[in-house]
Design an enzyme around this catalytic site. Structure first.
Site, PDB file in Angstrom:
ATOM      1  CB  VAL A 102      -0.939   0.005   1.236  1.00 17.90           C
ATOM      2  CG1 VAL A 102      -1.869  -1.192   1.215  1.00 17.90           C
ATOM      3  CG2 VAL A 102      -0.153   0.050   2.551  1.00 17.90           C
ATOM      4  CG  HIS A 118      -3.692  -6.072   0.093  1.00 18.44           C
ATOM      5  ND1 HIS A 118      -2.695  -6.833   0.661  1.00 18.44           N
ATOM      6  CD2 HIS A 118      -4.608  -6.965  -0.381  1.00 18.44           C
ATOM      7  CE1 HIS A 118      -2.993  -8.133   0.529  1.00 18.44           C
ATOM      8  NE2 HIS A 118      -4.146  -8.221  -0.112  1.00 18.44           N
ATOM      9  CB  CYS A 150     -23.918  11.628  10.325  1.00 14.05           C
ATOM     10  SG  CYS A 150     -22.592  11.185   9.170  1.00 14.05           S
ATOM     11  CB  SER A 189       4.807 -13.975   4.733  1.00 16.64           C
ATOM     12  OG  SER A 189       3.526 -13.375   4.692  1.00 16.64           O
ATOM     13  CB  ALA A 231      13.300  -7.527  -3.476  1.00 20.00           C
TER      14      ALA A 231
HETATM   15  C1  BJW Z   1      12.216  -9.883   1.875  1.00 21.78           C
HETATM   16  C2  BJW Z   1      13.131  -8.924   2.181  1.00 21.78           C
HETATM   17  C3  BJW Z   1      13.893  -8.452   1.140  1.00 21.78           C
HETATM   18  C4  BJW Z   1      12.124  -9.370   3.993  1.00 21.78           C
HETATM   19  N1  BJW Z   1      13.714  -8.929  -0.085  1.00 21.78           N
HETATM   20  N2  BJW Z   1      12.057 -10.356   0.658  1.00 21.78           N
HETATM   21  C5  BJW Z   1      -8.058 -18.573   2.256  1.00 21.78           C
HETATM   22  C6  BJW Z   1      -7.419 -19.299   3.234  1.00 21.78           C
HETATM   23  C7  BJW Z   1      -7.233 -18.762   4.505  1.00 21.78           C
HETATM   24  C8  BJW Z   1      -7.683 -17.488   4.837  1.00 21.78           C
HETATM   25  C9  BJW Z   1      -8.326 -16.760   3.861  1.00 21.78           C
HETATM   26  C10 BJW Z   1      -8.496 -17.300   2.600  1.00 21.78           C
HETATM   27  N3  BJW Z   1      -9.137 -16.362   1.845  1.00 21.78           N
HETATM   28  C11 BJW Z   1      -9.355 -15.262   2.591  1.00 21.78           C
HETATM   29  C12 BJW Z   1      -8.875 -15.478   3.826  1.00 21.78           C
HETATM   30  C13 BJW Z   1      -8.936 -14.483   4.958  1.00 21.78           C
HETATM   31  C14 BJW Z   1      -7.840 -13.449   4.933  1.00 21.78           C
HETATM   32  C15 BJW Z   1      -6.499 -14.146   5.048  1.00 21.78           C
HETATM   33  O1  BJW Z   1      -5.772 -14.340   4.106  1.00 21.78           O
HETATM   34  N4  BJW Z   1      -6.140 -14.536   6.266  1.00 21.78           N
HETATM   35  C16 BJW Z   1      -4.877 -15.241   6.514  1.00 21.78           C
HETATM   36  C17 BJW Z   1      -3.935 -14.321   7.315  1.00 21.78           C
HETATM   37  C18 BJW Z   1      -5.169 -16.521   7.232  1.00 21.78           C
HETATM   38  N5  BJW Z   1      -7.908 -12.628   3.755  1.00 21.78           N
HETATM   39  C19 BJW Z   1      -8.720 -11.560   3.695  1.00 21.78           C
HETATM   40  O2  BJW Z   1      -9.452 -11.263   4.622  1.00 21.78           O
HETATM   41  C20 BJW Z   1      -8.726 -10.755   2.409  1.00 21.78           C
HETATM   42  N6  BJW Z   1     -10.047 -10.535   1.962  1.00 21.78           N
HETATM   43  C21 BJW Z   1     -10.797 -11.526   1.461  1.00 21.78           C
HETATM   44  O3  BJW Z   1     -10.379 -12.647   1.315  1.00 21.78           O
HETATM   45  O4  BJW Z   1     -12.087 -11.134   1.111  1.00 21.78           O
HETATM   46  C22 BJW Z   1     -13.044 -12.135   0.922  1.00 21.78           C
HETATM   47  C23 BJW Z   1     -13.658 -12.364   2.277  1.00 21.78           C
HETATM   48  C24 BJW Z   1     -14.602 -11.467   2.727  1.00 21.78           C
HETATM   49  C25 BJW Z   1     -15.217 -11.674   3.965  1.00 21.78           C
HETATM   50  C26 BJW Z   1     -14.811 -12.735   4.757  1.00 21.78           C
HETATM   51  C27 BJW Z   1     -13.814 -13.609   4.332  1.00 21.78           C
HETATM   52  C28 BJW Z   1     -13.236 -13.422   3.060  1.00 21.78           C
HETATM   53  C29 BJW Z   1      -8.166  -9.359   2.661  1.00 21.78           C
HETATM   54  C30 BJW Z   1      -6.736  -9.378   2.985  1.00 21.78           C
HETATM   55  C31 BJW Z   1      -6.258  -7.938   3.270  1.00 21.78           C
HETATM   56  C32 BJW Z   1      -4.837  -7.880   3.756  1.00 21.78           C
HETATM   57  N7  BJW Z   1      -4.574  -6.568   4.228  1.00 21.78           N
HETATM   58  C33 BJW Z   1      -3.248  -6.268   4.755  1.00 21.78           C
HETATM   59  C34 BJW Z   1      -3.284  -4.879   5.429  1.00 21.78           C
HETATM   60  C35 BJW Z   1      -3.297  -3.773   4.383  1.00 21.78           C
HETATM   61  C36 BJW Z   1      -3.302  -2.419   5.025  1.00 21.78           C
HETATM   62  C37 BJW Z   1      -2.053  -2.110   5.820  1.00 21.78           C
HETATM   63  O5  BJW Z   1      -0.924  -2.168   5.291  1.00 21.78           O
HETATM   64  O6  BJW Z   1      -2.202  -1.804   6.999  1.00 21.78           O
HETATM   65  O7  BJW Z   1      -2.277  -6.324   3.709  1.00 21.78           O
HETATM   66  S1  BJW Z   1      -2.657  -7.505   5.927  1.00 21.78           S
HETATM   67  C38 BJW Z   1      -0.977  -7.418   5.405  1.00 21.78           C
HETATM   68  O8  BJW Z   1      -0.582  -8.699   4.870  1.00 21.78           O
HETATM   69  C39 BJW Z   1      -0.924  -6.407   4.252  1.00 21.78           C
HETATM   70  C40 BJW Z   1      -0.006  -7.106   3.291  1.00 21.78           C
HETATM   71  O9  BJW Z   1      -0.220  -6.623   1.977  1.00 21.78           O
HETATM   72  C41 BJW Z   1      -0.382  -8.563   3.461  1.00 21.78           C
HETATM   73  C42 BJW Z   1       0.667  -9.512   3.002  1.00 21.78           C
HETATM   74  O10 BJW Z   1       1.845  -9.373   3.744  1.00 21.78           O
HETATM   75  P1  BJW Z   1       3.244  -9.510   3.005  1.00 21.78           P
HETATM   76  O11 BJW Z   1       3.352  -8.472   1.977  1.00 21.78           O
HETATM   77  O12 BJW Z   1       3.423 -10.903   2.567  1.00 21.78           O
HETATM   78  O13 BJW Z   1       4.263  -9.093   4.162  1.00 21.78           O
HETATM   79  P2  BJW Z   1       4.877 -10.003   5.334  1.00 21.78           P
HETATM   80  O14 BJW Z   1       5.389  -9.076   6.364  1.00 21.78           O
HETATM   81  O15 BJW Z   1       3.919 -11.040   5.777  1.00 21.78           O
HETATM   82  O16 BJW Z   1       6.087 -10.786   4.644  1.00 21.78           O
HETATM   83  C43 BJW Z   1       7.240 -10.100   4.212  1.00 21.78           C
HETATM   84  C44 BJW Z   1       8.138 -11.111   3.509  1.00 21.78           C
HETATM   85  O17 BJW Z   1       9.247 -10.390   2.957  1.00 21.78           O
HETATM   86  C45 BJW Z   1       8.734 -12.183   4.426  1.00 21.78           C
HETATM   87  O18 BJW Z   1       8.564 -13.462   3.816  1.00 21.78           O
HETATM   88  C46 BJW Z   1      10.242 -11.839   4.474  1.00 21.78           C
HETATM   89  O19 BJW Z   1      11.079 -12.989   4.550  1.00 21.78           O
HETATM   90  C47 BJW Z   1      10.425 -11.152   3.158  1.00 21.78           C
HETATM   91  N8  BJW Z   1      11.526 -10.216   3.093  1.00 21.78           N
HETATM   92  N9  BJW Z   1      13.037  -8.665   3.574  1.00 21.78           N
HETATM   93  C48 BJW Z   1      12.786  -9.918  -0.261  1.00 21.78           C
HETATM   94  N10 BJW Z   1      14.835  -7.501   1.379  1.00 21.78           N
END
Ligand code: BJW
Length: 240
Positions: A102, A118, A150, A189, A231
């Site tokens: 984001v 996102h 509101c 991740s 990266a």
């Molecule tokens: C390096 C490095 C370097 C370090 N070079 N690499 C199916 C199965 C299970 C659960 C679900 C499913 N479908 C849906 C769900 C529910 C849920 C979900 O996934 N939950 C799981 C956690 C279990 N998903 C949702 O709710 C989504 N919506 C949805 O599915 O809608 C339908 C629905 C509606 C109603 C009910 C149910 C379903 C929405 C997900 C929204 C995620 N939002 C966030 C916050 C955004 C705002 C903010 O920033 O505050 O997005 S959460 C957070 O995680 C953020 C990120 O974009 C997202 C992913 O994280 P990311 O980018 O992977 O970061 P990290 O920190 O986890 O990992 C970093 C990685 O980098 C690590 O691996 C390091 O090793 C690596 N790294 N340095 C390369 N230099």
């Protein structure tokens, strides 16, 4: 191994790159699941990134985002963001960039058509459907901006857990992975769906999947190669 992936990039007709927070780590942006610092150390980010958390503690969540926005004002795209932007410019139509981030760093580097699954931390929107009175914003210390009539609150225009992703961006990303011959999965991740599911779809549809991440992830299961590099080092070498 990197040379082989370089050759795949060179030969790919359609390349999809999915990025996560690790993409911006070398710009100085903390990854989502990194330990938080200072004021936020006692909160789990996953517990702050929900509508329920915002309704229960609007000021706390608003301040968390305000703190992150301030931190972002001082960072710039890194060599990995720039390599992706240069590739898109030099190879029109060959790259679809899909990001969970984001932070707007891909867009600032030049990938203005990145599919932002996102949302964007730079923008706000009304929490509840706006009524006629929701025109201006009332700023009072100790409260997020709100409608003075509101009470409807402004919230960051990001996708929280339990919320749907932007329909058009997700559909375009799914379409791109179905037609890709190569997918790079960079700095995520792989824990959050539906974004993580794109790697499985790409694999099922016949694309080669390559993970770029210093650490193992669940998406390694569908990867032909995992490049255990940061990266900002790996992407310039792969895409040059
Ligand atoms: C390096 C490095 C370097 C370090 N070079 N690499 C199916 C199965 C299970 C659960 C679900 C499913 N479908 C849906 C769900 C529910 C849920 C979900 O996934 N939950 C799981 C956690 C279990 N998903 C949702 O709710 C989504 N919506 C949805 O599915 O809608 C339908 C629905 C509606 C109603 C009910 C149910 C379903 C929405 C997900 C929204 C995620 N939002 C966030 C916050 C955004 C705002 C903010 O920033 O505050 O997005 S959460 C957070 O995680 C953020 C990120 O974009 C997202 C992913 O994280 P990311 O980018 O992977 O970061 P990290 O920190 O986890 O990992 C970093 C990685 O980098 C690590 O691996 C390091 O090793 C690596 N790294 N340095 C390369 N230099």
């Amino acid at each position: 191994m990197r040379e082989m992936v370089r050759a795949w990039v060179r030969d790919a007709r359609h390349l999809v790159v999915l990025t996560g927070a690790g993409m911006s780590a070398e710009s100085g942006v903390p990854t989502f699941r990194d330990a938080q610092t200072g004021l936020w150390a006692r909160f789990n980010p996953q517990d702050l990134a929900t509508e329920a958390a915002f309704r229960a503690h609007p000021q706390r969540v608003w301040e968390w985002y305000a703190h992150r926005r301030e931190a972002l004002a001082g960072v710039v795209p890194n060599a990995g963001h720039r390599a992706l932007a240069a590739f898109a410019q030099q190879h029109p139509g060959r790259l679809t960039l899909v990001t969970q981030n984001v932070d707007g760093l891909h867009q600032r580097a030049g990938n203005t058509d990145a599919l932002a699954l996102h949302g964007s931390i730079a923008e706000d929107q009304w929490l509840d459907a706006p009524r006629a009175c929701c025109q201006g914003e009332n700023i009072e210390p100790g409260h997020p901006p709100h409608c003075s009539v509101c009470g409807n609150l402004r919230r960051p225009a990001v996708v929280w857990f339990g919320e749907n992703l932007p329909v058009d961006a997700l559909a375009s990303a799914e379409d791109a992975v179905r037609h890709a011959d190569l997918m790079l999965v960079v700095g995520t991740s792989g824990e959050v769906y539906p974004a993580a599911g794109l790697a499985f779809t790409a694999h099922q549809c016949g694309a080669r999947v390559v993970v770029v991440n210093p650490e193992p992830t669940p998406l390694d299961a569908v990867a032909e190669h995992c490049l255990r590099e940061p990266a900002a080092v790996c992407l310039p070498a792969l895409l040059a």
